[in-house]
Write a protein that holds these residues in place. Structure first.
Motif, mmCIF file in Angstrom:
data_model
loop_
_atom_site.group_PDB
_atom_site.id
_atom_site.type_symbol
_atom_site.label_atom_id
_atom_site.label_comp_id
_atom_site.label_asym_id
_atom_site.label_seq_id
_atom_site.Cartn_x
_atom_site.Cartn_y
_atom_site.Cartn_z
ATOM 1 N N VAL A 167 52.592 -2.483 -9.267
ATOM 2 C CA VAL A 167 53.649 -2.995 -10.137
ATOM 3 C C VAL A 167 53.750 -4.502 -9.932
ATOM 4 N N SER A 168 54.387 -5.177 -10.878
ATOM 5 C CA SER A 168 54.542 -6.626 -10.730
ATOM 6 C C SER A 168 55.622 -6.916 -9.685
ATOM 7 N N PRO A 169 55.622 -8.125 -9.099
ATOM 8 C CA PRO A 169 56.667 -8.473 -8.130
ATOM 9 C C PRO A 169 58.075 -8.301 -8.700
ATOM 10 N N MET A 170 58.263 -8.653 -9.972
ATOM 11 C CA MET A 170 59.590 -8.514 -10.575
ATOM 12 C C MET A 170 59.962 -7.050 -10.745
ATOM 13 N N GLN A 171 59.013 -6.219 -11.181
ATOM 14 C CA GLN A 171 59.289 -4.794 -11.311
ATOM 15 C C GLN A 171 59.662 -4.189 -9.962
ATOM 16 N N LYS A 172 58.928 -4.568 -8.909
ATOM 17 C CA LYS A 172 59.217 -4.047 -7.577
ATOM 18 C C LYS A 172 60.607 -4.479 -7.115
ATOM 19 N N ARG A 173 60.937 -5.733 -7.347
ATOM 20 C CA ARG A 173 62.243 -6.228 -6.912
ATOM 21 C C ARG A 173 63.367 -5.539 -7.691
ATOM 22 N N GLN A 174 63.152 -5.282 -8.978
ATOM 23 C CA GLN A 174 64.160 -4.575 -9.764
ATOM 24 C C GLN A 174 64.460 -3.205 -9.164
ATOM 25 N N MET A 175 63.420 -2.505 -8.725
ATOM 26 C CA MET A 175 63.619 -1.155 -8.192
ATOM 27 C C MET A 175 64.172 -1.163 -6.772
ATOM 28 N N THR A 176 63.629 -2.007 -5.926
ATOM 29 C CA THR A 176 64.016 -1.958 -4.509
ATOM 30 C C THR A 176 65.394 -2.537 -4.237
ATOM 31 N N THR A 177 65.972 -3.245 -5.191
ATOM 32 C CA THR A 177 67.333 -3.765 -5.029
ATOM 33 C C THR A 177 68.364 -2.929 -5.780
ATOM 34 N N GLN A 178 67.945 -1.805 -6.350
ATOM 35 C CA GLN A 178 68.824 -0.994 -7.188
ATOM 36 C C GLN A 178 70.072 -0.525 -6.431
ATOM 37 N N GLU A 179 71.209 -0.687 -7.073
ATOM 38 C CA GLU A 179 72.468 -0.198 -6.519
ATOM 39 C C GLU A 179 72.684 1.252 -6.938
ATOM 40 N N GLY A 180 73.637 1.912 -6.300
ATOM 41 C CA GLY A 180 73.964 3.287 -6.653
ATOM 42 C C GLY A 180 73.804 4.214 -5.470
ATOM 43 N N GLU A 181 74.793 5.080 -5.272
ATOM 44 C CA GLU A 181 74.772 5.993 -4.133
ATOM 45 C C GLU A 181 73.882 7.205 -4.365
ATOM 46 N N ASN A 182 73.514 7.465 -5.609
ATOM 47 C CA ASN A 182 72.760 8.687 -5.929
ATOM 48 C C ASN A 182 71.278 8.429 -6.189
ATOM 49 N N VAL A 183 70.772 7.243 -5.816
ATOM 50 C CA VAL A 183 69.389 6.902 -6.138
ATOM 51 C C VAL A 183 68.593 6.598 -4.874
ATOM 52 N N ALA A 184 67.280 6.847 -4.961
ATOM 53 C CA ALA A 184 66.364 6.506 -3.875
ATOM 54 C C ALA A 184 65.041 6.060 -4.500
ATOM 55 N N VAL A 185 64.381 5.118 -3.840
ATOM 56 C CA VAL A 185 63.126 4.559 -4.330
ATOM 57 C C VAL A 185 62.127 4.564 -3.185
ATOM 58 N N CYS A 186 60.904 4.978 -3.478
ATOM 59 C CA CYS A 186 59.883 5.050 -2.429
ATOM 60 C C CYS A 186 58.525 4.670 -2.999
ATOM 61 N N ALA A 187 57.830 3.781 -2.317
ATOM 62 C CA ALA A 187 56.465 3.425 -2.707
ATOM 63 C C ALA A 187 55.496 4.470 -2.172
ATOM 64 N N ILE A 188 54.348 4.630 -2.864
ATOM 65 C CA ILE A 188 53.298 5.506 -2.362
ATOM 66 C C ILE A 188 52.006 4.728 -2.215
ATOM 67 N N LYS A 189 51.196 5.166 -1.268
ATOM 68 C CA LYS A 189 49.869 4.585 -1.094
ATOM 69 C C LYS A 189 48.934 5.315 -2.059
ATOM 70 N N GLY A 190 48.852 4.826 -3.259
ATOM 71 C CA GLY A 190 48.082 5.463 -4.316
ATOM 72 C C GLY A 190 48.414 4.793 -5.630
ATOM 73 N N ASN A 191 47.969 5.382 -6.741
ATOM 74 C CA ASN A 191 48.256 4.811 -8.047
ATOM 75 C C ASN A 191 49.254 5.675 -8.814
ATOM 76 N N PHE A 192 49.562 5.256 -10.039
ATOM 77 C CA PHE A 192 50.545 5.993 -10.830
ATOM 78 C C PHE A 192 50.114 7.430 -11.073
ATOM 79 N N ASP A 193 48.849 7.657 -11.358
ATOM 80 C CA ASP A 193 48.376 9.013 -11.622
ATOM 81 C C ASP A 193 48.640 9.932 -10.436
ATOM 82 N N ASP A 194 48.481 9.393 -9.217
ATOM 83 C CA ASP A 194 48.766 10.195 -8.019
ATOM 84 C C ASP A 194 50.233 10.611 -7.990
#
Length: 496
Positions: free
Chosen positions: A172-199
């Motif tokens: 993902v682009s740096p901006m896309q990553k920053r948008q996700m990893t800074t997301q607010e909200g008590e009901n959300v979680a974000v996790c990167a994977i060692k792989g691609n989108f298809d995985d």
């Protein structure tokens, strides 16, 4: 209006059931058992209405177990001028004499995914009410960039829901990553994977049909659903904006009612262009549907040869949201083109799972070629197109939209077809500031926000507040896991 599965035509569920489940238990995707028709008189009527009114009319044709009041409520909460900058929601800007840019990125996360993911949470929670579902709804999302943030924003702190988003660590682009990893909200979680989108996408789809995990979810008062475009509730709002766009061209007197318009869409997962096909199937006078791919050109090859082959090199490109080799929504199209032969669809996708490839019949390929043209371009050509559009047309494209513009130009050259074409512009260029700036400017600042400032100075295009404010937001999610452990990670996060 009932819905059936692409892998078992005997399945019948209501719209609210289809939205709530996301994916059929047999692994198939839900599709309408029949498509409503829009006459030219209907489209003329829509041309005189607002975007919200157009959305209500189109959605009501598919979501027949929603009351009028429920649909109005969903639309009103999703499409506000505050969220999208104006009541028009979409914008159409002229690129040149034969091309109009359909800007779908004026929502809160600056990407076309907002068009569907601002309304999906309301469709989903309303579906739960209709189905008398008291379970907590757990939304699993695989993202190549834009879906993740748009889904997180849409579902943030929505009662009765939880969301887990998986994205490729280096995809993902740096901006896309920053948008996700800074997301607010008590009901959300974000996790990167060692792989691609298809995985990530394959793992999420597997979880949906995992009987053991499903039983454990039921025991704990939870159930899975999806915010990816495998969910009909994600796809139908996209049908809306293509119907609305044609109606808008009529209202603006850019075309006359009944004129044919081609559509060019940059796509990896095929949902965005499938929505245009469905609008055409309903009666919107769309001509050729131009499918634009980046170097991951599996769709281009498929449209040209009739063979789908994911056994190829995966390219990490400057248009990362299209870095996909398994295009989920293609299954819906093939189900339609083969006469809704569920056994044939099952055979194709069993072959894809086992061998990575399948080949359609000459008859289906002929139907495919009747509606679709496939083209692609690499990163070098993408950047050249960004520069050319900026210098010659004073239009600043993001890296995905530029792929569509390039492929459209190739199509026009190869076919001499000068039919007016609607090009889907899918993201604000600031979401990919580094790549866009390097295409139009020779000196690239090291800092991402300096890049944004430089691009702003050059283009005069204002920086969306939602992106400029990210600089000061703390990063909440830093985890990264092997792709093989996604199922275990989900179970752990949910306490199963």
């Amino acid at each position: 209006m009932m819905f059936k599965s692409t892998r078992d035509s005997a399945v019948r569920v209501s719209a609210s059931e289809a939205i709530l489940k996301g994916l059929s238990a047999d692994g198939g995707l839900f599709v309408p058992e029949s498509f409503p028709t829009l006459t030219l008189d209907d489209i003329e009527g829509l041309s005189e209405k607002s975007y919200k009114e157009r959305a209500i009319e189109v959605l009501s044709l598919f979501l027949s177990d929603f009351s009028d009041e429920q649909l109005v409520s969903c639309v009103e909460r999703a499409y506000s001028a505050k969220k999208f900058g104006s009541d028009s929601i979409i914008r159409i800007e002229e690129l040149n004499d034969t091309a109009q840019m359909l800007e779908l990125w004026h929502g809160p996360t600056c990407a076309f995914k907002d068009m569907a993911l601002q309304i999906l949470p309301h469709l989903l929670t309303t579906s739960a009410q209709i189905q008398h579902c008291e379970n907590e709804i757990v939304i699993l999302v695989a993202t190549s960039g834009d879906t993740g943030k748009a889904a997180l924003e849409g579902f943030c702190d929505v009662p009765g829901t939880r969301m887990i988003v998986f994205y490729p660590e280096d995809g993902v682009s740096p901006m896309q990553k920053r948008q996700m990893t800074t997301q607010e909200g008590e009901n959300v979680a974000v996790c990167a994977i060692k792989g691609n989108f298809d995985d990530a996408q394959t793992a999420v789809k597997t979880i949906f049909v995992d009987e053991e995990l499903r039983a454990s979810m039921t025991e704990n008062g939870k159930q899975f659903s999806s915010a990816n475009s495998i969910n009909w509730g994600r796809l139908v709002p996209q049908v809306v904006y293509y119907v609305a766009a044609y109606a808008q061209l009529v209202q603006d007197e850019t075309i006359k009612l009944g004129d044919t318009v081609n559509v060019c869409v940059p796509t990896g997962n095929f949902g965005n262009i499938l929505a245009a096909y469905y609008a055409k199937k309903m009666g919107v006078p769309f001509g050729k549907l131009i499918c634009a791919s980046n170097e991951n050109n599996v769709l281009t090859d498929f449209i040209r040869t009739g063979t789908y082959d994911k056994n190829r090199a995966f390219h990490a490109t400057i248009s990362p949201s299209m870095d996909i080799l398994i295009s989920s929504n293609l299954e819906r199209l093939l189900y339609d083109l083969c006469g809704e032969d569920d056994a044939q669809v099952r055979a194709w996708y069993e072959s894809l799972a086992k061998t990575g490839t399948f080949t359609i019949s000459d008859e289906v390929k002929e139907k495919l070629s009747e509606h679709f043209y496939g083209g692609c371009c690499d990163d070098t050509r993408t950047k050249e197109t960004i520069r050319e559009a900026f210098e010659e047309e004073s239009y600043l494209c993001d890296t995905h939209t530029a792929v569509a513009v390039s492929v459209y130009e190739d199509y026009k050259t190869q076919t001499d077809d000068d039919t007016l074409t609607l090009i889907a512009s899918t993201a604000n260029p600031y979401k990919f500031a580094q790549s866009v700036l390097s295409a139009v400017y020779d000196e690239l600042p090291a800092d991402e926000y300096d890049q944004i400032d430089t691009l702003c100075r050059l283009s005069g295009l204002s920086v969306p507040k939602a992106l400029s404010e990210l600089k000061e937001k703390p990063v909440r999610f830093t985890g990264s896991i092997p792709r093989e452990t996604i199922k275990e990670t989900v179970a752990e996060m949910l306490g199963l």
